[in-house]
Scaffold this motif. Structure first.
Motif, PDB file in Angstrom:
ATOM      1  N   LYS A 138      18.590  12.770 -31.316  1.00 36.11           N
ATOM      2  CA  LYS A 138      19.520  11.706 -31.701  1.00 36.11           C
ATOM      3  C   LYS A 138      18.739  10.462 -32.124  1.00 36.11           C
ATOM      4  CE  LYS A 138      21.966  11.312 -27.803  1.00 36.11           C
ATOM      5  NZ  LYS A 138      20.829  11.709 -26.989  1.00 36.11           N
ATOM      6  N   GLN A 139      19.459   9.545 -32.750  1.00 34.07           N
ATOM      7  CA  GLN A 139      18.847   8.278 -33.162  1.00 34.07           C
ATOM      8  C   GLN A 139      18.695   7.319 -31.980  1.00 34.07           C
ATOM      9  OE1 GLN A 139      18.599   6.908 -36.822  1.00 34.07           O
ATOM     10  NE2 GLN A 139      18.025   9.052 -36.769  1.00 34.07           N
ATOM     11  N   SER A 147      22.139   0.888 -27.989  1.00 34.31           N
ATOM     12  CA  SER A 147      22.690   0.291 -26.768  1.00 34.31           C
ATOM     13  C   SER A 147      21.561  -0.382 -25.988  1.00 34.31           C
ATOM     14  CB  SER A 147      23.404   1.341 -25.910  1.00 34.31           C
ATOM     15  OG  SER A 147      22.447   2.145 -25.248  1.00 34.31           O
ATOM     16  N   LEU A 148      21.974  -1.020 -24.904  1.00 33.86           N
ATOM     17  CA  LEU A 148      21.021  -1.758 -24.074  1.00 33.86           C
ATOM     18  C   LEU A 148      19.813  -0.904 -23.660  1.00 33.86           C
ATOM     19  CD1 LEU A 148      20.271  -4.233 -22.364  1.00 33.86           C
ATOM     20  CD2 LEU A 148      21.829  -3.391 -20.595  1.00 33.86           C
ATOM     21  N   GLN A 175       8.521   7.262 -29.454  1.00 32.18           N
ATOM     22  CA  GLN A 175       7.817   6.301 -30.323  1.00 32.18           C
ATOM     23  C   GLN A 175       8.667   5.971 -31.549  1.00 32.18           C
ATOM     24  OE1 GLN A 175       5.278   4.611 -29.577  1.00 32.18           O
ATOM     25  NE2 GLN A 175       4.628   5.739 -27.763  1.00 32.18           N
ATOM     26  N   ALA A 176       9.340   7.002 -32.077  1.00 31.01           N
ATOM     27  CA  ALA A 176      10.184   6.763 -33.257  1.00 31.01           C
ATOM     28  C   ALA A 176      11.360   5.856 -32.887  1.00 31.01           C
ATOM     29  CB  ALA A 176      10.684   8.090 -33.816  1.00 31.01           C
ATOM     30  N   LYS A 179      10.283   2.287 -32.876  1.00 31.39           N
ATOM     31  CA  LYS A 179      10.218   1.755 -34.251  1.00 31.39           C
ATOM     32  C   LYS A 179      11.618   1.407 -34.760  1.00 31.39           C
ATOM     33  CE  LYS A 179       5.954   3.598 -36.124  1.00 31.39           C
ATOM     34  NZ  LYS A 179       5.534   4.989 -36.079  1.00 31.39           N
ATOM     35  N   ARG A 180      12.578   2.278 -34.417  1.00 30.23           N
ATOM     36  CA  ARG A 180      13.957   2.057 -34.872  1.00 30.23           C
ATOM     37  C   ARG A 180      14.510   0.756 -34.284  1.00 30.23           C
ATOM     38  NH1 ARG A 180      15.646   7.131 -33.025  1.00 30.23           N
ATOM     39  NH2 ARG A 180      14.325   8.129 -34.550  1.00 30.23           N
ATOM     40  N   VAL A 181      14.241   0.538 -32.996  1.00 28.91           N
ATOM     41  CA  VAL A 181      14.722  -0.704 -32.361  1.00 28.91           C
ATOM     42  C   VAL A 181      14.095  -1.906 -33.062  1.00 28.91           C
ATOM     43  CG1 VAL A 181      14.629  -2.083 -30.237  1.00 28.91           C
ATOM     44  CG2 VAL A 181      15.192   0.343 -30.103  1.00 28.91           C
ATOM     45  N   ARG A 182      12.785  -1.801 -33.295  1.00 26.81           N
ATOM     46  CA  ARG A 182      12.058  -2.947 -33.873  1.00 26.81           C
ATOM     47  C   ARG A 182      12.383  -3.181 -35.349  1.00 26.81           C
ATOM     48  NH1 ARG A 182       6.860  -4.394 -31.182  1.00 26.81           N
ATOM     49  NH2 ARG A 182       7.699  -4.525 -29.103  1.00 26.81           N
TER      50      ARG A 182
END
Ligand SMILES: N[C@@H](CCC(=O)N[C@@H](CS)C(=O)NCC(=O)O)C(=O)O
Length: 199
Positions: A138-139, A147-148, A175-176, A179-182
């Motif tokens: 999942k993403q 989410s939090l 790790q991916a 990156k998605r959060v950032r």
């Protein structure tokens, strides 16, 4: 918008997921950062004697996860169902257990370093493997939106990387996710403008 005052130390730590939420919801808040030498004088005036605390229109909330959940509800960062909320909470608590048991020490003596390396070597892999399983393909950890707990994963792993840069490097899905959060524009902008601190 209420008047928000966040008080924490001048570091990321347990304050940073809260700062991420404020950035994400584009909310004004006072980001009060206590220096360690001033803490003993301030501590007695802080309910429960620990940071972070968040003042909301004069009401003081303590416990970083309670603060995080309160703000997450306002920011659209909680689950879409009660069950998803419970899954988010369970992941947060697992990460929090790990952080709480970590032998934090800001002295960089050999003894402290040995304890931290040992903890990361033995306790991190089982947690990281479980987290990676929960994330799957999942993403985001829970449901189909950030989410939090996704924020929490990014901030807590960044702190631990400052003790051991590679501690989670083999967990490619995690790790991916980091990156998605950032890459969320509001988070990327916050990371760019936030004070630079060691932890
Ligand atoms: N479970 C609490 C833990 C709070 C906590 O241990 N805060 C630490 C900093 S991360 C602290 O205030 N240490 C100073 C002290 O205990 O005097 C939370 O999540 O807010």
């Amino acid at each position: 918008m209420p008047n928000y005052k966040l008080t924490y130390f001048n570091m990321r730590g347990r304050g940073e997921p809260i700062r991420y939420i404020f950035a994400y919801m584009n909310a004004e808040y006072e980001d009060i950062r206590i220096e360690p030498e001033n803490w003993p004088a301030i501590k007695p005036s802080i309910p429960y004697g620990k940071l972070p605390v968040l003042e909301v229109d004069g009401v003081i909330l303590h416990q970083s996860l309670a603060i995080g959940r309160y703000l997450a509800r306002k920011a659209g960062l909680s689950g879409k169902t009660d069950l998803d909320d419970a899954r988010i909470d369970a992941l947060l608590d697992s990460i929090d257990d790990f952080i709480t048991a970590f032998p934090w020490s800001y002295e960089v003596d050999a003894e402290a370093k040995k304890k931290q390396d040992e903890y990361l070597k033995t306790a991190a892999p089982p947690l990281l493997a479980e987290l990676e399983k929960s994330l799957g393909d999942k993403q985001w950890f829970v449901g189909d939106s950030v989410s939090l707990v996704d924020f929490y994963w990014d901030t807590f792993s960044e702190d631990l990387e400052s003790f051991h840069a590679d501690f989670a490097k083999d967990y490619h899905k995690l790790q991916a996710l980091k990156k998605r959060v950032r890459a969320i524009p509001a988070i990327a902008a916050w990371i760019k403008r936030r004070p630079i601190t060691k932890l």
